[in-house]
Write a protein that holds these residues in place. Structure first.
Motif, PDB file in Angstrom:
ATOM      1  N   LEU A 169      41.780  35.521  40.843  1.00 52.81           N
ATOM      2  CA  LEU A 169      42.666  36.115  39.835  1.00 52.81           C
ATOM      3  C   LEU A 169      44.114  36.120  40.309  1.00 52.81           C
ATOM      4  CD1 LEU A 169      40.770  39.290  38.523  1.00 52.81           C
ATOM      5  CD2 LEU A 169      41.033  37.085  37.389  1.00 52.81           C
ATOM      6  N   ARG A 170      45.031  35.951  39.381  1.00 52.34           N
ATOM      7  CA  ARG A 170      46.455  36.110  39.648  1.00 52.34           C
ATOM      8  C   ARG A 170      47.083  36.855  38.477  1.00 52.34           C
ATOM      9  NH1 ARG A 170      44.470  34.365  43.530  1.00 52.34           N
ATOM     10  NH2 ARG A 170      45.192  32.735  44.959  1.00 52.34           N
ATOM     11  N   LEU A 171      47.933  37.830  38.786  1.00 51.64           N
ATOM     12  CA  LEU A 171      48.681  38.510  37.734  1.00 51.64           C
ATOM     13  C   LEU A 171      49.911  37.683  37.391  1.00 51.64           C
ATOM     14  CD1 LEU A 171      48.571  42.288  38.735  1.00 51.64           C
ATOM     15  CD2 LEU A 171      47.166  41.080  37.053  1.00 51.64           C
ATOM     16  N   GLU A 172      50.219  37.629  36.125  1.00 51.34           N
ATOM     17  CA  GLU A 172      51.328  36.817  35.651  1.00 51.34           C
ATOM     18  C   GLU A 172      52.650  37.330  36.216  1.00 51.34           C
ATOM     19  OE1 GLU A 172      52.251  34.565  31.449  1.00 51.34           O
ATOM     20  OE2 GLU A 172      51.513  36.626  31.395  1.00 51.34           O
ATOM     21  N   GLY A 173      53.446  36.425  36.759  1.00 51.61           N
ATOM     22  CA  GLY A 173      54.752  36.799  37.289  1.00 51.61           C
ATOM     23  C   GLY A 173      54.716  37.137  38.763  1.00 51.61           C
ATOM     24  N   SER A 174      53.864  38.092  39.157  1.00 51.18           N
ATOM     25  CA  SER A 174      53.825  38.551  40.548  1.00 51.18           C
ATOM     26  C   SER A 174      52.828  37.777  41.398  1.00 51.18           C
ATOM     27  CB  SER A 174      53.461  40.039  40.597  1.00 51.18           C
ATOM     28  OG  SER A 174      52.136  40.242  40.125  1.00 51.18           O
ATOM     29  N   ASN A 175      51.819  37.170  40.778  1.00 50.31           N
ATOM     30  CA  ASN A 175      50.755  36.453  41.487  1.00 50.31           C
ATOM     31  C   ASN A 175      49.907  37.353  42.371  1.00 50.31           C
ATOM     32  OD1 ASN A 175      51.082  33.867  40.422  1.00 50.31           O
ATOM     33  ND2 ASN A 175      52.662  33.347  41.903  1.00 50.31           N
ATOM     34  N   VAL A 176      49.905  38.652  42.144  1.00 44.90           N
ATOM     35  CA  VAL A 176      49.028  39.563  42.873  1.00 44.90           C
ATOM     36  C   VAL A 176      47.582  39.175  42.581  1.00 44.90           C
ATOM     37  CG1 VAL A 176      48.261  41.959  43.071  1.00 44.90           C
ATOM     38  CG2 VAL A 176      50.698  41.440  42.920  1.00 44.90           C
ATOM     39  N   SER A 177      46.726  39.204  43.608  1.00 45.44           N
ATOM     40  CA  SER A 177      45.366  38.705  43.451  1.00 45.44           C
ATOM     41  C   SER A 177      44.326  39.736  43.881  1.00 45.44           C
ATOM     42  CB  SER A 177      45.183  37.428  44.285  1.00 45.44           C
ATOM     43  OG  SER A 177      45.364  37.708  45.665  1.00 45.44           O
ATOM     44  N   GLY A 178      43.060  39.383  43.644  1.00 42.91           N
ATOM     45  CA  GLY A 178      41.934  40.185  44.117  1.00 42.91           C
ATOM     46  C   GLY A 178      41.856  41.565  43.511  1.00 42.91           C
ATOM     47  N   ASN A 179      41.366  42.509  44.314  1.00 40.84           N
ATOM     48  CA  ASN A 179      41.211  43.891  43.857  1.00 40.84           C
ATOM     49  C   ASN A 179      42.540  44.487  43.401  1.00 40.84           C
ATOM     50  OD1 ASN A 179      41.479  46.934  45.206  1.00 40.84           O
ATOM     51  ND2 ASN A 179      39.684  46.685  43.894  1.00 40.84           N
ATOM     52  N   LYS A 180      43.628  44.097  44.065  1.00 43.90           N
ATOM     53  CA  LYS A 180      44.946  44.634  43.695  1.00 43.90           C
ATOM     54  C   LYS A 180      45.414  44.093  42.344  1.00 43.90           C
ATOM     55  CE  LYS A 180      45.271  47.215  47.252  1.00 43.90           C
ATOM     56  NZ  LYS A 180      43.864  47.053  47.672  1.00 43.90           N
ATOM     57  N   ALA A 181      44.855  42.961  41.899  1.00 44.83           N
ATOM     58  CA  ALA A 181      45.174  42.473  40.555  1.00 44.83           C
ATOM     59  C   ALA A 181      44.597  43.416  39.507  1.00 44.83           C
ATOM     60  CB  ALA A 181      44.618  41.062  40.353  1.00 44.83           C
ATOM     61  N   ARG A 182      43.526  44.102  39.838  1.00 45.26           N
ATOM     62  CA  ARG A 182      42.971  45.123  38.939  1.00 45.26           C
ATOM     63  C   ARG A 182      43.821  46.387  38.990  1.00 45.26           C
ATOM     64  NH1 ARG A 182      39.536  41.978  35.910  1.00 45.26           N
ATOM     65  NH2 ARG A 182      37.994  40.920  37.216  1.00 45.26           N
ATOM     66  N   LYS A 183      44.102  46.848  40.209  1.00 42.69           N
ATOM     67  CA  LYS A 183      44.845  48.104  40.364  1.00 42.69           C
ATOM     68  C   LYS A 183      46.261  48.017  39.816  1.00 42.69           C
ATOM     69  CE  LYS A 183      42.661  50.471  44.237  1.00 42.69           C
ATOM     70  NZ  LYS A 183      42.896  51.111  45.549  1.00 42.69           N
ATOM     71  N   MET A 184      46.925  46.881  40.035  1.00 40.92           N
ATOM     72  CA  MET A 184      48.333  46.746  39.665  1.00 40.92           C
ATOM     73  C   MET A 184      48.523  46.171  38.258  1.00 40.92           C
ATOM     74  SD  MET A 184      49.774  47.959  42.324  1.00 40.92           S
ATOM     75  CE  MET A 184      49.133  48.416  43.941  1.00 40.92           C
ATOM     76  N   PHE A 185      47.435  45.970  37.535  1.00 40.90           N
ATOM     77  CA  PHE A 185      47.528  45.327  36.223  1.00 40.90           C
ATOM     78  C   PHE A 185      48.493  46.056  35.295  1.00 40.90           C
ATOM     79  CE2 PHE A 185      45.984  45.157  31.787  1.00 40.90           C
ATOM     80  CZ  PHE A 185      46.196  43.804  31.534  1.00 40.90           C
ATOM     81  N   ALA A 186      48.350  47.365  35.141  1.00 40.64           N
ATOM     82  CA  ALA A 186      49.206  48.123  34.220  1.00 40.64           C
ATOM     83  C   ALA A 186      50.664  48.077  34.661  1.00 40.64           C
ATOM     84  CB  ALA A 186      48.725  49.568  34.121  1.00 40.64           C
ATOM     85  N   LEU A 187      50.899  48.261  35.957  1.00 44.55           N
ATOM     86  CA  LEU A 187      52.271  48.233  36.469  1.00 44.55           C
ATOM     87  C   LEU A 187      52.887  46.862  36.232  1.00 44.55           C
ATOM     88  CD1 LEU A 187      53.897  50.460  37.958  1.00 44.55           C
ATOM     89  CD2 LEU A 187      53.372  49.258  40.091  1.00 44.55           C
ATOM     90  N   ASN A 188      52.098  45.819  36.444  1.00 48.69           N
ATOM     91  CA  ASN A 188      52.574  44.453  36.266  1.00 48.69           C
ATOM     92  C   ASN A 188      52.911  44.144  34.813  1.00 48.69           C
ATOM     93  OD1 ASN A 188      52.688  41.757  37.917  1.00 48.69           O
ATOM     94  ND2 ASN A 188      51.716  41.200  35.989  1.00 48.69           N
TER      95      ASN A 188
END
Length: 435
Positions: free
Chosen positions: A137-156
């Motif tokens: 998984l990668r969050l759009e823009g930040s490319n945060v991955s893994g478990n932190k892609a779940r935790k940081m989803f709203a902030l992202n």
């Protein structure tokens, strides 16, 4: 993950499905069925349920305290709370093919939430193990991955124009959460800089770096930690080096200062320690260690939906245990609550038999339960024991947790152990790379 493999000896005759991340693995296991239940159709769980905040009393409580006003500072004086009302969550529609089981997965990154993380199957000790590859998984823009892609989803998902001027947190100097927060904040600076300037090389969406290059710092990330080890100060490396490169402002404090600020009653709470001034008065957000706060709810809701959709398509009437490694245990408790909520609010009368189980990786079962109960209460729970997931203890014959004749203990977090190394090598033989 190695902790998990050693602990699961307590589960007799299981088939595992692991949810992998850059940090660790969460595990889904099928349990022997004491009572078979009919599988739910895929149509029973649509991704629109991810965005129905009114059906979630826990998130209503979080939003009630934070409000939608970017200048809301009424609750904690000069501190602002995470503006969950500004989160932009796209309406995603998944197909049945998105939840098929694969013998080999495509290793190309997947942008969340547009596609769920894939599931692959391997055989471990004669059992089928399904691995949900959150590491892709990668969050759009930040490319945060893994478990932190779940935790940081709203902030992202908060647009840069609504994003707080400053994010403040604390923890270890090589923390995964530290790096993830640095990447999210940096992505907002990049977003602001690229508005109306898409031709700049800085704004090229085709770049392949795991984290984009540093942007001018209109948004700030301030991080408190204990004094750095001398070697790390002279030879920056790992998450510390990467977070600094992304613009993190580190504030080092002594052990006594750290304990006074973040230990005892102040540690792990959603509000900043008493006496700690916000770097930007009225527009600084406090994030507890590891992201253990109510803003993780939307990302955990997305994960819960994916698990329900996957098991609706593949259960064949079997029950499922979702095993989640826990540090602060925030993912586990919110995931447990969201799965229960989604099942209860489903239009279908059938109920999938799903149980969330947490494996403590920091502290023992008592610590895990206290952490989960505190977060549950802070995000709208009523304090019932069934609002937190089951905590799995080490196997009774496990020598590693009998450190004292009069006291049963777990592995010490981060401390090398021969049994951890043995499990790591065994999983590697099965083709599973673990953290």
């Amino acid at each position: 993950m190695t902790h998990l493999s050693l602990h699961t000896r307590r589960l007799a005759s299981v088939v595992m499905l692991l949810l992998s991340s850059a940090k660790a693995f969460s595990v889904l296991t099928t349990r022997h069925c004491h009572r078979r239940r009919a599988p739910r159709s895929l149509r029973s769980f649509t991704s629109t349920s991810l965005h129905d905040r009114n059906s979630n009393p826990g998130e209503r409580e979080v939003e009630k305290s934070s409000g939608n006003d970017p200048g809301n500072t009424s609750q904690f004086g000069g501190w602002r709370t995470v503006p969950l009302g500004k989160v932009v969550s796209p309406q995603t529609r998944y197909s049945k093919d998105d939840f098929s089981v694969l013998r080999k997965v495509d290793l190309r990154p997947i942008t969340s939430p547009y596609k769920p993380s894939p599931v692959e199957v391997v055989t471990v000790r004669g059992r089928e193990v399904y691995i949900k590859r959150d590491d892709l998984l990668r969050l759009e823009g930040s490319n945060v991955s893994g478990n932190k892609a779940r935790k940081m989803f709203a902030l992202n998902q908060i647009p840069a124009k609504d994003f707080p001027k400053c994010i403040v947190s604390y923890g270890g100097c090589q923390s995964n959460a530290m790096l993830a927060l640095a990447a999210v904040v940096q992505s907002k600076n990049r977003e602001l800089m690229c508005q109306g300037n898409e031709d700049d090389q800085f704004c090229d969406d085709r770049q392949e770096e795991e984290y984009p290059p540093q942007a001018p710092q209109e948004k700030r990330f301030v991080y408190y930690c204990k004094k750095l080890p001398r070697f790390l100060r002279k030879n920056p490396s790992g998450n510390y080096f990467r977070a600094k490169a992304l613009g993190m402002e580190m504030v080092e404090v002594t052990n006594d200062e750290y304990r006074d600020l973040f230990g005892g009653d102040s540690g792990g709470k959603p509000d900043a320690p008493v006496g700690l001034k916000p770097p930007v008065d009225g527009d600084s957000v406090w994030i507890p260690q590891g992201g253990a706060s109510g803003f993780v709810v939307p990302g955990c809701r997305l994960l819960a939906s994916e698990i329900l959709l996957f098991w609706a398509a593949n259960s064949k009437g079997r029950p499922l245990s979702v095993l989640v490694p826990g540090g602060t245990c925030s993912t586990a408790v919110i995931l447990h609550r969201e799965i229960r909520r989604m099942q209860a609010s489903s239009e279908s009368g059938d109920q999938l038999d799903i149980q969330v189980v947490v494996i403590p990786c920091v502290g023992d079962e008592g610590y895990a339960e206290r952490q989960m109960m505190a977060l549950n209460m802070e995000t709208g729970g009523v304090g019932d024991k069934d609002e937190i997931p089951f905590v799995l203890k080490p196997a009774p014959d496990a020598t590693f947790y009998l450190e004292d004749k009069n006291e049963q203990r777990y592995f010490r977090f981060g401390e090398p152990d021969s049994e951890i190394l043995h499990t790591f090598r065994e999983m590697e033989d099965y083709g599973v790379k673990v953290d």
